[in-house]
Design a protein around this motif. Sequence first.
Motif, mmCIF file in Angstrom:
data_model
loop_
_atom_site.group_PDB
_atom_site.id
_atom_site.type_symbol
_atom_site.label_atom_id
_atom_site.label_comp_id
_atom_site.label_asym_id
_atom_site.label_seq_id
_atom_site.Cartn_x
_atom_site.Cartn_y
_atom_site.Cartn_z
ATOM 1 N N GLU A 87 18.153 -8.974 26.033
ATOM 2 C CA GLU A 87 17.479 -9.266 24.731
ATOM 3 C C GLU A 87 16.204 -9.483 25.037
ATOM 4 N N THR A 88 15.140 -9.033 24.134
ATOM 5 C CA THR A 88 13.664 -9.042 24.160
ATOM 6 C C THR A 88 13.366 -10.157 22.837
ATOM 7 N N LEU A 89 12.075 -10.659 23.280
ATOM 8 C CA LEU A 89 11.552 -11.686 21.987
ATOM 9 C C LEU A 89 11.164 -10.757 20.681
ATOM 10 N N ALA A 90 10.680 -9.313 21.004
ATOM 11 C CA ALA A 90 10.312 -8.404 19.904
ATOM 12 C C ALA A 90 10.344 -7.103 20.448
ATOM 13 N N CYS A 91 10.505 -6.184 19.455
ATOM 14 C CA CYS A 91 10.266 -4.815 19.795
ATOM 15 C C CYS A 91 9.886 -4.080 18.721
ATOM 16 N N GLY A 118 10.962 -13.960 18.911
ATOM 17 C CA GLY A 118 9.916 -14.921 19.362
ATOM 18 C C GLY A 118 9.310 -15.735 18.187
ATOM 19 N N GLY A 119 9.699 -15.441 16.922
ATOM 20 C CA GLY A 119 9.162 -16.428 15.856
ATOM 21 C C GLY A 119 8.102 -15.576 15.069
ATOM 22 N N ASP A 120 7.670 -14.458 15.689
ATOM 23 C CA ASP A 120 6.488 -13.737 14.704
ATOM 24 C C ASP A 120 7.078 -13.233 13.635
ATOM 25 N N GLU A 121 6.345 -13.115 12.227
ATOM 26 C CA GLU A 121 6.550 -12.400 11.429
ATOM 27 C C GLU A 121 5.865 -11.160 11.103
ATOM 28 N N LEU A 122 6.525 -10.022 11.320
ATOM 29 C CA LEU A 122 5.960 -8.561 11.204
ATOM 30 C C LEU A 122 6.199 -8.192 9.736
ATOM 31 N N ARG A 123 5.505 -7.034 9.436
ATOM 32 C CA ARG A 123 5.848 -6.421 8.233
ATOM 33 C C ARG A 123 5.759 -4.817 8.447
ATOM 34 N N VAL A 124 6.768 -4.269 7.730
ATOM 35 C CA VAL A 124 6.999 -2.870 7.921
ATOM 36 C C VAL A 124 6.773 -2.401 6.486
ATOM 37 N N GLY A 125 5.722 -1.429 6.530
ATOM 38 C CA GLY A 125 5.402 -0.601 4.916
ATOM 39 C C GLY A 125 5.874 0.753 5.143
ATOM 40 N N PHE A 126 6.070 1.478 4.206
ATOM 41 C CA PHE A 126 6.282 2.886 4.159
ATOM 42 C C PHE A 126 6.684 3.453 2.947
ATOM 43 N N LEU A 138 3.415 -0.728 11.076
ATOM 44 C CA LEU A 138 3.992 -2.034 11.364
ATOM 45 C C LEU A 138 2.622 -2.831 11.609
ATOM 46 N N THR A 139 2.773 -3.977 10.920
ATOM 47 C CA THR A 139 1.451 -4.945 11.032
ATOM 48 C C THR A 139 2.135 -6.249 11.384
ATOM 49 N N GLY A 140 1.283 -7.142 11.991
ATOM 50 C CA GLY A 140 1.763 -8.353 12.483
ATOM 51 C C GLY A 140 0.757 -8.831 13.425
ATOM 52 N N PRO A 141 0.930 -10.129 14.031
ATOM 53 C CA PRO A 141 -0.167 -10.747 14.832
ATOM 54 C C PRO A 141 -0.250 -10.109 16.337
ATOM 55 N N ALA A 142 -1.341 -9.948 16.757
ATOM 56 C CA ALA A 142 -1.528 -9.516 18.104
ATOM 57 C C ALA A 142 -2.273 -10.631 19.107
ATOM 58 N N GLU A 143 -1.854 -10.667 20.142
ATOM 59 C CA GLU A 143 -2.520 -11.460 20.973
ATOM 60 C C GLU A 143 -2.784 -10.909 22.546
ATOM 61 N N PHE A 144 -3.960 -11.319 23.023
ATOM 62 C CA PHE A 144 -4.421 -10.957 24.372
ATOM 63 C C PHE A 144 -3.670 -11.697 25.232
ATOM 64 N N VAL A 145 -2.858 -11.206 26.241
ATOM 65 C CA VAL A 145 -2.003 -12.028 26.785
ATOM 66 C C VAL A 145 -2.388 -11.746 28.683
ATOM 67 N N PHE A 146 -3.137 -10.867 28.896
ATOM 68 C CA PHE A 146 -3.473 -10.560 30.245
ATOM 69 C C PHE A 146 -4.680 -9.677 30.449
ATOM 70 N N GLU A 147 -5.439 -10.050 31.640
ATOM 71 C CA GLU A 147 -6.533 -9.185 32.074
ATOM 72 C C GLU A 147 -6.168 -9.260 33.605
ATOM 73 N N GLY A 148 -6.717 -8.132 34.288
ATOM 74 C CA GLY A 148 -6.631 -7.976 35.546
ATOM 75 C C GLY A 148 -7.591 -7.108 36.246
ATOM 76 N N THR A 149 -7.734 -7.019 37.311
ATOM 77 C CA THR A 149 -8.624 -5.969 38.207
ATOM 78 C C THR A 149 -7.858 -5.645 39.259
ATOM 79 N N ILE A 150 -7.592 -4.242 39.575
ATOM 80 C CA ILE A 150 -7.073 -3.728 40.684
ATOM 81 C C ILE A 150 -8.164 -2.813 41.548
ATOM 82 N N GLU A 151 -8.079 -3.257 42.948
ATOM 83 C CA GLU A 151 -9.220 -2.677 43.902
ATOM 84 C C GLU A 151 -8.306 -1.420 44.579
ATOM 85 N N VAL A 152 -8.733 -0.190 44.437
ATOM 86 C CA VAL A 152 -8.129 0.853 45.323
ATOM 87 C C VAL A 152 -8.876 1.602 46.671
#
Length: 152
Positions: A87-91, A118-126, A138-152
Amino acid sequence: MTEPTDLRLSVPLQICDEKKIVHFVNSGVPHVVVPVTQVGDVDVSRDGSAIRRHEMFSPKGANVNFIEKRGANKIAVRTYERGVEGETLACGTGVVASALIFAATENVNGPIDVIARGGDELRVGFEKTDKQFRNVMLTGPAEFVFEGTIEV
């Protein structure tokens, strides 16, 4: 969102010694949608896994969404996601598939509000014409959850 394809309503399916009526749509990813009385009472792991692996959806399987009607244009959804194998919190594609199946089976127009696990309320228009859906959004809340840097 991608225009949905392969809409199939009221498909009988034998799962865990029980006959269920399910619905199917590909909203960019194949999704089975199962209406239930109470989403909180569903054994998402057991039932989702069994439906996801059912021969009707082989070889790739399908994500499985359990939906509960919460109003004329509102549902709650719980999703068993293939690949995650749980199970996932949202898809996003699951929320869309659930809303479109709800609109088709309840014969309502959008938008449809969807409460994700996960508790978010989303809206689907069509736009709906008979059993065809276009211009799905599909509309709903968006949150920035991660930032990272990879050195190659």
